[in-house]
Scaffold this motif. Structure first.
Motif, short mmCIF file in Angstrom:
data_model
loop_
_atom_site.label_atom_id
_atom_site.label_comp_id
_atom_site.label_asym_id
_atom_site.label_seq_id
_atom_site.Cartn_x
_atom_site.Cartn_y
_atom_site.Cartn_z
N ASP A 283 -49.45 -15.21 0.48
CA ASP A 283 -48.44 -14.95 1.37
C ASP A 283 -47.78 -16.41 1.15
O ASP A 283 -46.42 -16.33 1.73
CB ASP A 283 -49.04 -14.74 2.43
CG ASP A 283 -49.63 -13.43 2.69
OD1 ASP A 283 -49.70 -12.62 1.68
OD2 ASP A 283 -50.14 -12.88 4.07
N LEU A 284 -48.28 -17.47 0.87
CA LEU A 284 -47.50 -18.61 0.89
C LEU A 284 -46.36 -18.53 -0.10
O LEU A 284 -45.29 -19.05 0.33
CB LEU A 284 -48.40 -20.00 0.50
CG LEU A 284 -49.29 -20.43 1.80
CD1 LEU A 284 -50.25 -21.54 1.32
CD2 LEU A 284 -48.40 -20.69 2.98
N PRO A 285 -46.63 -17.98 -1.37
CA PRO A 285 -45.34 -18.32 -2.28
C PRO A 285 -44.29 -17.28 -1.74
O PRO A 285 -43.08 -17.59 -1.70
CB PRO A 285 -45.95 -17.53 -3.61
CG PRO A 285 -47.55 -17.67 -3.43
CD PRO A 285 -47.99 -17.63 -1.93
N ALA A 286 -44.67 -15.91 -0.96
CA ALA A 286 -43.76 -15.24 -0.54
C ALA A 286 -42.87 -16.02 0.72
O ALA A 286 -41.86 -15.42 1.17
CB ALA A 286 -44.53 -13.98 0.06
N ASP A 291 -45.39 -23.70 -5.20
CA ASP A 291 -46.13 -24.61 -6.00
C ASP A 291 -47.46 -25.13 -5.44
O ASP A 291 -47.38 -26.05 -4.68
CB ASP A 291 -45.04 -25.54 -6.11
CG ASP A 291 -45.64 -26.72 -7.25
OD1 ASP A 291 -46.36 -26.61 -7.65
OD2 ASP A 291 -44.54 -27.74 -7.37
N LEU A 292 -48.39 -24.55 -5.81
CA LEU A 292 -49.73 -24.65 -5.20
C LEU A 292 -50.77 -25.18 -6.36
O LEU A 292 -50.70 -24.72 -7.34
CB LEU A 292 -50.39 -23.37 -4.30
CG LEU A 292 -49.42 -22.68 -3.59
CD1 LEU A 292 -50.08 -21.14 -3.20
CD2 LEU A 292 -49.25 -23.33 -2.39
N ALA A 293 -51.79 -26.11 -6.07
CA ALA A 293 -52.69 -26.54 -6.84
C ALA A 293 -53.55 -25.38 -7.07
O ALA A 293 -53.78 -24.51 -6.03
CB ALA A 293 -53.41 -27.71 -6.15
N PRO A 294 -54.29 -25.27 -8.14
CA PRO A 294 -55.29 -23.96 -8.43
C PRO A 294 -56.36 -24.13 -7.34
O PRO A 294 -57.15 -25.28 -7.58
CB PRO A 294 -55.58 -24.15 -9.88
CG PRO A 294 -54.90 -25.20 -10.35
CD PRO A 294 -54.15 -26.10 -9.48
N ASP A 352 -55.63 -15.93 11.47
CA ASP A 352 -54.67 -16.84 11.69
C ASP A 352 -54.19 -17.41 10.47
O ASP A 352 -52.94 -17.77 10.41
CB ASP A 352 -55.62 -18.30 12.06
CG ASP A 352 -56.00 -18.19 13.66
OD1 ASP A 352 -55.69 -17.21 14.16
OD2 ASP A 352 -56.61 -19.30 14.17
N MET A 353 -54.79 -17.13 9.18
CA MET A 353 -54.10 -17.21 7.94
C MET A 353 -52.80 -16.38 7.72
O MET A 353 -51.73 -16.87 7.44
CB MET A 353 -55.06 -16.94 6.70
CG MET A 353 -56.15 -17.88 7.06
SD MET A 353 -55.82 -19.45 6.83
CE MET A 353 -57.24 -19.86 8.29
N ALA A 354 -52.99 -15.05 7.99
CA ALA A 354 -51.85 -14.16 7.93
C ALA A 354 -50.56 -14.32 9.00
O ALA A 354 -49.73 -14.54 8.63
CB ALA A 354 -52.55 -12.82 8.32
N GLU A 355 -51.19 -14.83 10.15
CA GLU A 355 -50.16 -15.04 10.97
C GLU A 355 -49.51 -16.55 10.73
O GLU A 355 -48.05 -16.47 10.91
CB GLU A 355 -50.89 -15.34 12.26
CG GLU A 355 -50.01 -15.87 13.76
CD GLU A 355 -48.56 -14.69 13.98
OE1 GLU A 355 -48.66 -13.50 13.71
OE2 GLU A 355 -47.72 -15.11 14.47
N ALA A 356 -50.08 -17.49 10.32
CA ALA A 356 -49.33 -18.73 9.82
C ALA A 356 -48.41 -18.26 8.79
O ALA A 356 -47.17 -18.76 8.89
CB ALA A 356 -50.44 -19.57 9.17
N CYS A 357 -48.76 -17.62 7.56
CA CYS A 357 -47.92 -17.41 6.69
C CYS A 357 -46.58 -16.47 7.27
O CYS A 357 -45.56 -16.80 6.76
CB CYS A 357 -48.65 -16.70 5.61
SG CYS A 357 -49.81 -17.35 4.81
N LYS A 358 -46.75 -15.76 7.92
CA LYS A 358 -45.63 -14.91 8.80
C LYS A 358 -44.87 -15.92 9.48
O LYS A 358 -43.63 -15.81 9.17
CB LYS A 358 -46.23 -13.83 9.68
CG LYS A 358 -45.45 -12.63 9.76
CD LYS A 358 -46.04 -11.41 10.30
CE LYS A 358 -46.07 -11.62 11.93
NZ LYS A 358 -46.98 -10.93 12.66
N ARG A 359 -45.26 -16.80 10.07
CA ARG A 359 -44.49 -17.57 10.86
C ARG A 359 -43.48 -18.78 9.87
O ARG A 359 -42.59 -19.18 10.03
CB ARG A 359 -45.26 -18.63 11.99
CG ARG A 359 -45.76 -17.86 12.97
CD ARG A 359 -46.41 -18.67 13.97
NE ARG A 359 -47.28 -18.10 15.07
CZ ARG A 359 -47.91 -18.43 15.96
NH1 ARG A 359 -47.93 -19.72 16.26
NH2 ARG A 359 -48.60 -17.87 16.72
N LEU A 360 -44.33 -19.30 8.86
CA LEU A 360 -43.91 -19.88 7.92
C LEU A 360 -42.69 -19.27 7.08
O LEU A 360 -41.85 -19.93 7.01
CB LEU A 360 -44.85 -20.46 6.54
CG LEU A 360 -45.70 -21.56 7.06
CD1 LEU A 360 -46.82 -21.96 6.02
CD2 LEU A 360 -44.98 -22.82 7.29
#
Ligand SMILES: Cc1ncc(COP(=O)(O)O)c(C=O)c1O
Length: 364
Positions: A283-286, A291-294, A352-360
Motif C-alpha cells: 500500500d505504501l507504493p500505491a 522507493d523503499l529499502a528491502p 493501523d497499517m492499512a488505515e495509515a496507508c489510506k490516509r497517506l
C-alpha cells in the motif's frame, strides 16, 4: 523521542494517533516468561547475581546458539546484560581505546555513534546505498582507512535489511585478515521474512555478538540482553559490568530463562509482523512512497521521501499534525542524508497499517 512526545501530546488533546514510530513490539512478554517472573516474586529473594549473569540463563543462551545456528558457544563467554544497550557500552569500552576508529553503516541505529563518541572513539560512516542493501561491504571497508573496529547490524534498524551468509562471511573474513574487531548487533534475529538470520559467530567464533530479549521475545521494558564475548575480552567485560551495573536485573534474568521455551508465542508475533509488512509493501507504493529499502527483517520500512521534502523532520511533524500518523525522520539514523528519508514501524496493529496507508494516499 521528539516524535513520540508530539504523538503523546496529540493524544492527550483528544486526537487519534496511528503509531508507526515506535521501535518496540506492541505485545507483552510471552506467558511463560510472565509465569516465571510471578513465581520468582513468591519464592526468590531477588538479590544481586554474579556480574556475568545467572548460570541457568547463560546455559540456556549457550543452548540457543546450538539450536538456532549449530554453533558451540561456551557458557564462560556469555555475559548477561541490562538490555543490549548496556552491552554496547561494555563492548566498546572493553574493545576500543580512546581515539580508535570504528566503522558503521549509515543509516544505522543512532546509539552506536552516540556511545562511541561519548567514549572518545572516532566514528567512520560507511555511506551505504540501496544497491548494497544499506549494509557494509568489503569494498567500503577497504576505502575507510585504518580501522580498529566495525559494527554490523542484520537485520538493521532503520532499514530492516540483512546480510546474507556470503556477505556476512566476507565481512568476518576481512575483519580477521585485517585484525579489525567485529561487533555484530543481532537484536532483531528471529524477525526475518525470507532470508535466514545469520550470526557472525557462524563464520568467526571470535566475533563479539550483542543480542537482547527486547524484540523477538517482546521484552523491551525488562531490560535484559546478552553478549557473546571473545575470550580475550571476557575478563575486562566482567570487571566493567560488575563496577557499572553489579548485575543485570535479577527478576528479568529469571524470567528470561523461560523465554527459550516460548518460541511458538514469539513466532505468532513474527507472523503478525509479516502481515503488517505485506500491507505496507503493497500500500505504501500505491500511496506514493515507492522507493523503499528491502524490508528483509526487523519491523521497519525505510522510505525515501526526496520527492516530497528535503526536511524529513518537518515532513514528519506535518504528517502527524495533518493525518495523525506518527513516523520517524531519518536524520538520527543518517546524519548526512536522513533529511530525505523516514522510517515506518510495523510492530503495531494490522488495522493501523492499512488505515495509515489510506490516509497517506490522500495526504500525499
Ligand atoms: C538495532 C538496535 N540495537 C539495540 C537496540 C537496544 O535495545 P535494548 O537495549 O532494548 O536491548 C535497539 C532498540 O531499538 C535497536 O534497534
Amino acid at each position: 523521542m521528539q516524535v513520540m512526545n508530539a504523538a503523546a501530546e496529540r493524544e492527550a488533546a483528544g486526537s487519534d494517533v496511528l503509531h508507526l514510530e515506535v521501535g518496540q513490539p506492541s505485545t507483552p512478554a510471552p506467558k511463560g516468561v510472565l509465569a516465571a517472573a510471578r513465581a520468582a516474586l513468591d519464592t526468590n529473594r531477588i538479590g544481586y547475581t554474579l556480574a556475568l549473569g545467572l548460570p541457568e540463563l547463560r546455559e540456556r543462551i549457550s543452548g540457543h546458539y546450538r539450536n538456532w545456528y549449530g554453533v558451540d558457544v561456551p557458557v564462560e563467554r556469555i555475559a548477561v546484560t541490562t538490555g543490549s544497550s548496556s552491552g554496547f557500552t561494555l563492548a566498546f569500552l572493553a574493545a576500543f581505546e580512546h581515539g580508535a576508529r570504528v566503522a558503521l553503516a549509515s543509516p544505522g541505529y543512532p546509539a552506536y555513534r552516540n556511545i562511541l563518541k561519548a567514549l572518545g572513539v572516532e566514528v567512520v560512516d560507511l555511506l551505504t546505498e540501496a544497491s548494497d542493501r544499506f549494509q557494509p561491504t568489503v569494498a567500503r571497508l577497504e576505502q575507510a582507512g585504518p580501522l580498529d573496529g566495525v559494527i554490523v547490524a542484520s537485520p538493521s534498524n532503520p532499514t530492516g535489511t540483512m546480510l546474507d551468509e556470503p556477505s556476512m562471511m566476507a565481512i568476518t573474513k576481512w575483519c580477521r585478515a585485517n585484525d579489525v574487531r567485529l561487533i555484530s548487533d543481532e537484536i532483531y534475529h528471529g524477525i526475518n521474512f525470507g532470508l535466514r538470520s545469520v550470526s557472525a559467530l557462524e563464520s568467526d567464533p571470535k566475533a563479539l555478538v550483542i543480542n537482547s530479549f527486547s524484540k523477538y521475545f517482546s521484552m523491551t521494558g525488562w531490560r535484559i540482553g546478552w553478549m557473546v564475548v571473545p575470550p580475550d575480552l571476557i575478563d575486562a567485560v566482567e570487571r566493567l559490568a560488575s563496577n557499572f551495573f553489579i548485575s543485570a536485573p535479577t527478576l528479568s534474568q529469571i524470567a528470561a530463562t523461560a523465554a527459550f521455551d516460548c518460541i511458538d508465542e514469539a513466532q505468532e508475533n513474527v507472523a503478525r509482523y509479516a502481515r503488517n509488512r505485506e500491507i505496507l509493501l503493497n500500500d505504501l507504493p500505491a500511496a506514493g512512497l515507492g522507493d523503499l529499502a528491502p524490508a528483509d527483517g526487523a519491523f521497519y520500512v525505510y522510505a525515501n521521501v526526496a520527492r516530497y521534502t528535503n526536511d524529513s523532520v518537518a515532513f514528519c511533524r506535518r504528517m502527524l499534525n495533518e493525518t495523525g500518523i506518527a513516523c520517524t525522520p531519518g536524520t538520527d539514523f543518517d546524519p548526512s542524508r536522513g533529511h530525505a528519508s523516514v522510517r515506518f514501524s510495523f510492530a503495531g496493529a494490522s488495522d493501523d497499517m492499512a488505515e495509515a496507508c489510506k490516509r497517506l494516499k490522500d495526504w500525499l
